[in-house]
Design an enzyme around this catalytic site. Structure first.
Site, PDB file in Angstrom:
ATOM      1  N   ASP A 249       0.984  -0.669  -0.097  1.00  0.00           N
ATOM      2  CA  ASP A 249      -0.220  -0.053  -0.125  1.00  0.00           C
ATOM      3  C   ASP A 249       0.926   1.446   0.160  1.00  0.00           C
ATOM      4  OD1 ASP A 249      -2.099  -2.182   0.132  1.00  0.00           O
ATOM      5  OD2 ASP A 249      -1.635  -1.389   2.329  1.00  0.00           O
ATOM      6  N   GLU A 453     -11.241   0.091  -3.099  1.00  0.00           N
ATOM      7  CA  GLU A 453     -10.777   0.656  -2.223  1.00  0.00           C
ATOM      8  C   GLU A 453      -9.544   1.738  -3.189  1.00  0.00           C
ATOM      9  OE1 GLU A 453      -9.184  -3.323   0.027  1.00  0.00           O
ATOM     10  OE2 GLU A 453      -7.539  -3.667  -1.649  1.00  0.00           O
TER      11      GLU A 453
END
Length: 1014
Positions: A249, A453
């Protein structure tokens, strides 16, 4: 950030999976023993498995040949469906509309997305071998295009591998997929055809020509010792960014011109989870134990400094009330770093740091989302059920307005208001106030097609680009909906206007497209500009994949991810060109400067090493406030670290390292271009075991630009698994090939009075600072800063310096740079340089003491005053006439001659003696005139009129006032008359004899008188 668990969702949606699986196995066994009937006869089959479609006997069709090595039941469906079952519902039958030959398998009456044909693959797939799965498919109802998946699953449906393909309604389409068998393929019990889970696509369909063939055996497993010795980032590649740790991420921060990348610390979860005897994870990531965020930085895009991890959640973290820290987003404002993170899926929080490494403060003590959101907004359904309040993105526009983006999930809401997976509307944007930790209004809904997301926002050429990860259930429609697990994006003129009409396409396909086995799964990225280029950072499971391949278990990555960066480019209309994931990565944007102290944990490549924290303050990064310094650790024999594109210029002379030996006798080889490249230095790692020390070695042959490798070696016979030492930093020193510059220094004068000043200049100075002092016995006077090799400074000679020969000395510490001779004269005490010498040296003998003393002090004032006063006094006492005559004669002669000649020397003596005896009018006159003249000339004090009485042929009362400034005996003056001195000198010479005779006679007469008086 968090991948939707396919297995978990399937478990929830397939509560009957185990009974269904058992039922399917029974059906499969039943079908496998069914006899093949003669042509034209019906094929018997279990009623709950399929019913055979009618076909006429005697109809002839050209059938394709059987596929050699096919591991599936015959997928040509020539005359039956043997080996194919429907354990998840639906009816299978032979249909006449075929892609080839006479028949195809048709599925009708589907009850769920998994209703379709199943075939057993149990114990048929070999780990590491390569396979090709092919088939044809047709559907005639529903959407114009539809995705169908060819899926491998174990009998419990937990841990499936599916391969999707989009087909067009009303026509046969073909499918082909090659793959290297991973553990999940080996564990599979079924291959089946389905529509995507979560979709409403339950239309009938047909399949034909289905086959699974092994096309390559598994390669021979390489010799393997431990995971530490696996080259997870091959030399020459720049992806993943580092090979010694996991991270996911990623998000960028530019701080003081340096690029920092934050990421979720997957290594922390790997350390917590179970592993096999080789260290390969046997438990999937899960994310639940992650409480830290990784930080690394670069200025050249390929050499990365590992700064360790920021502790965020739980005890010891910056926000100890939180349970997890995932998916960081960082930005700088007014010198502070705002670091946002998500606490699992429950919310988003922020900590504020004084640097990219802290120290950190928790400004709210709770989540910014949802804890500071309006209660009315939440009560009104602002966050529907199932919405994840995570994966933050922070953005500051050119006008200073801050924005926070967050949220995710492929399906939210409750019946009848369920949203997804085409348009789940599961993310939000909200304005931030100037403090960056306070919301400015309510969140606004984002309608991003296929949203899952990983929100990201940046600007380019006046456009806003909002990107995100698409979910795994969306049905792709080019221009309207993205492919699955991809990075999709929107283009807008307003950072809060993000409706479905702003959808612009797919920027990056799922990582599995580029990196093969084990590299699929969730996608998360960030887009940013740095040093004139645009970059795309994302994660892939390449480190874990390298481990699995080395162990002969390709694809067994278990979801542990590594950070990558690739280039992002634009089309002329501003849309993003499809980004290609590569192992090569991006190009180095500037050469690496070795001529400084730099961190040893600066890495382009490595093998075997790890990094560990240290309490020592970083030399290279003092702005980190003492936080985040790391050292190379776990250094064994044969391990190495490498740096790309090091520019040695004209050449390196020395290399040094700060090390802590853990055993004796180790060494470090410095090699160029490869781990086996030429050795240009060998550093002995000596020093006390367990103590930090600086070690160094000469360098030979390191010129120009090269990759540099530090190769670590233990003492002969040392255990290969023994940790040898730790390294904190490196430094190279260049060859000094600049021309020799000779230091030249000089003084503004060669002589100066104590208390005066002199200017010192010097060129060719090679140090930064010079101390200037005076020496017979050395004492410092001043410190001069060197600029461009030159100094110029004025220094004052102390007033108490002894008159005589001295030296001005230039020093660098204890090293003498230059020595310059200087003569120091006695300090002025008010009468000037020679006023004290000539204006009253001898004048201070008789006429004395006052004529000399005060002549020295006042530069002729008292040479006149005292010479006149005393001479006048005595002359007045002993007789004004003769005193005036003789005192005038002698005083005039001597006072004029000597006072004029010597500036009061003999004028003081004779003017005081004779003038004092015989009458000091002339002694006062000439002593005043000449003493004033020379005293004024040589002295600095003003002359005062003589007070001596009587009449003199040598002149009247003195009126000269000495106001000149003495400069080593010069005649410059503004008071008195130099001509008077010369006149008095001549007159004194002519009257000398007469004055002397009169004086003798007068003295004798006076003696008699005194005797008689007594």
């Amino acid at each position: 950030m968090k991948s939707q668990s396919r297995s978990a969702d399937r478990q929830r949606s397939r509560s009957l999976s185990r009974p269904a699986a058992l039922w399917g196995i029974a059906a499969l066994l039943a079908s496998s023993v069914t006899a093949v009937a003669a042509p034209g006869a019906a094929v018997a089959a279990p009623a709950n498995t399929f019913s055979q479609g009618a076909f006429e006997t005697g109809v002839t069709a050209t059938e394709p040949p059987a596929v050699a090595g096919n591991l599936l039941p015959d997928g040509r469906f020539v005359s039956d469906l043997a080996g194919w079952t429907a354990p998840r519902g639906g009816t299978l039958a032979l249909g006449d509309d075929a892609a080839s030959g006479a028949h195809a398998l048709t599925v009708t009456g589907r009850e769920n997305t998994q209703s379709g044909p199943f075939a057993s693959v149990a114990d048929k797939i070999e780990l590491g071998a390569t396979y090709r799965l092919t088939g044809s498919l047709r559907y005639d109802e529903g959407a114009p295009t539809q995705q169908f998946n060819f899926t491998f699953c174990p009998t419990n449906f937990n841990g499936c591998a599916d391969y999707g393909h989009t087909f067009t309604k009303g026509e046969w389409g073909t499918f082909s997929q090659e793959f290297t068998a991973e553990a999940k393929h080996v564990a599979a019990g079924w291959l089946f055809v389905e529509t995507p889970w979560g979709s409403a696509a339950l239309q009938d369909f047909s399949v034909d020509d289905v086959s699974l063939v092994k096309i390559a055996d598994a390669p021979e497993a390489p010799a393997f010792t431990s995971l530490e010795k696996v080259q997870t980032k091959p030399i020459g590649d720049h992806n993943p960014l580092v090979g010694h740790k996991f991270g996911a991420d990623p998000h960028h921060l530019v701080y003081n011109g340096r690029l920092y990348i934050y990421s979720t610390d997957d290594t922390q979860q790997y350390d917590l989870n179970s592993k096999d005897e080789n260290g390969l994870p046997t438990q999937s990531n899960g994310y639940g134990g992650i409480t830290r965020l990784n930080v690394m930085s670069t200025t050249d895009m390929v050499n990365w400094v590992d700064h360790g991890a920021v502790p965020i959640a739980r005890e010891g973290g910056a926000a100890p009330w939180s349970r997890n820290s995932w998916a960081p987003a960082a930005i700088e404002k007014d010198g502070k770093v705002y670091l946002y993170f998500c606490d699992n899926g429950t919310g988003t929080a922020v900590v504020v740091g004084g640097s990219p490494l802290g120290p950190w403060q928790d400004p709210l003590g709770k989540k910014i989302i949802p804890d500071t959101v309006s209660r009315d907004y939440i009560a009104g359904g602002g966050f529907p059920a199932g919405m994840w309040l995570f994966d933050p993105e922070v953005f500051i526009d050119d006008d200073g307005q801050g924005y926070l983006y967050f949220g995710g999930n492929s399906q939210i809401g409750t019946s009848p208001n369920v949203q997804g997976p085409q348009n789940p509307k599961s993310t939000r944007v909200v304005k931030l106030k100037d403090d960056m930790v306070t919301l400015d209004g309510d969140p606004v809904e984002i309608d991003a097609p296929g949203m899952f997301e990983a929100s990201s926002m940046f600007t380019h050429d006046g456009k806003y680009y909002y990107s995100y990860s698409s979910n795994f259930q969306v049905n792709e429609q080019p221009g309207l909906y993205p492919s699955r697990g991809a990075i999709a994006y929107m283009m807008t003129d307003d950072p809060m206007k993000l409706g479905s009409s702003e959808y612009a396409g797919v920027a990056f396909q799922n990582q599995g497209t580029f990196f093969g086995a084990g590299n699929g799964g969730n996608n998360h990225s960030d887009m940013f500009d740095y040093k004139g280029e645009t970059y795309f950072t994302y994660h892939a499971q390449t480190r874990g994949a390298a481990w699995a391949e080395a162990l002969g278990t390709p694809g067994a990555t278990q979801g542990y991810r590594s950070v990558h960066i690739d280039k992002l480019e634009f089309n002329d209309d501003g849309t993003i060109k499809p980004i290609v994931g590569t192992r090569a990565g991006v190009e180095q944007v500037e050469s690496f400067d070795p001529y400084r102290t730099f961190e040893a944990e600066t890495l382009a490549w490595q093998l075997g090493i790890a990094t560990a924290t240290t309490d020592a303050v970083s030399v290279e990064f003092p702005e980190h406030n003492g936080s985040g310094n790391m050292v190379l650790s776990s250094v064994d024999d044969g391990d190495f670290s490498g740096i790309a594109g090091v520019d040695f210029g004209a050449g390196a002379q020395k290399v040094s390292a700060t090390v802590k030996p853990l055993v004796a006798g180790s060494s470090i080889q410095v090699r160029l271009d490869d781990v086996d490249g030429p050795v240009v230095a060998e550093i002995p790692v000596d020093g006390a075991v367990g103590e930090w020390a600086t070690v160094e070695a000469d360098v030979t042959g390191a010129t120009g630009e090269h990759d540099v490798f530090f190769v670590f070696a233990g003492a002969e016979g040392a255990d290969a698994e023994t940790d040898l030492f730790e390294v904190d930093n490196w430094a190279f020193a260049p060859i000094d090939d600049s021309p020799e510059v000779e230091l030249e220094a000089q003084l503004s004068v060669s002589e100066v009075a104590a208390g005066g000043s002199v200017t010192v200049t010097a060129t060719g100075v090679t140090v930064d600072e010079v101390e200037i002092g005076i020496e017979s016995t050395y004492r410092p006077l001043a410190t001069a800063t060197v600029a461009d090799g030159r100094i110029e400074a004025s220094v004052v000679i102390p007033a108490d310096t002894t008159a005589g020969a001295h030296h001005i000395v230039l020093r660098d510490g204890e090293t003498e740079l230059a020595r310059l001779p200087l003569t120091v004269a006695r300090a002025d005490t008010g009468g000037g340089t020679d006023g004290g010498t000539d204006g009253g040296t001898d004048g201070g003998t008789d006429g004395g003491t006052d004529g000399g003393t005060d002549g020295g002090t006042d530069g002729g004032t008292d040479g006149g005053t005292d010479g006149g006063t005393d001479g006048g006094t005595d002359g007045g006492t002993d007789g004004g006439t003769d005193g005036g005559t003789d005192g005038g004669t002698d005083g005039g002669t001597d006072g004029g001659t000597d006072g004029g000649t010597d500036g009061g020397t003999d004028g003081g003596t004779d003017g005081g003696t004779d003038g004092g005896t015989d009458g000091g009018t002339d002694g006062g006159t000439d002593g005043g005139t000449d003493g004033g003249t020379d005293g004024g000339t040589d002295g600095a004090g003003p002359g005062t009129p003589s007070t001596g009485g009587g009449t003199s042929t040598g002149g009247g009362p003195s009126t000269g006032v000495g106001t000149g400034v003495g400069t080593d005996g010069s005649l410059a003056k503004t008071g008195g008359d130099a001509g008077a001195s010369l006149t008095a000198a001549s007159l004194g010479a002519l009257l000398l004899a007469l004055g002397s005779a009169v004086w003798i006679l007068r003295r004798r007469s006076r003696s008699v008188v005194e005797t008689e008086t007594e």
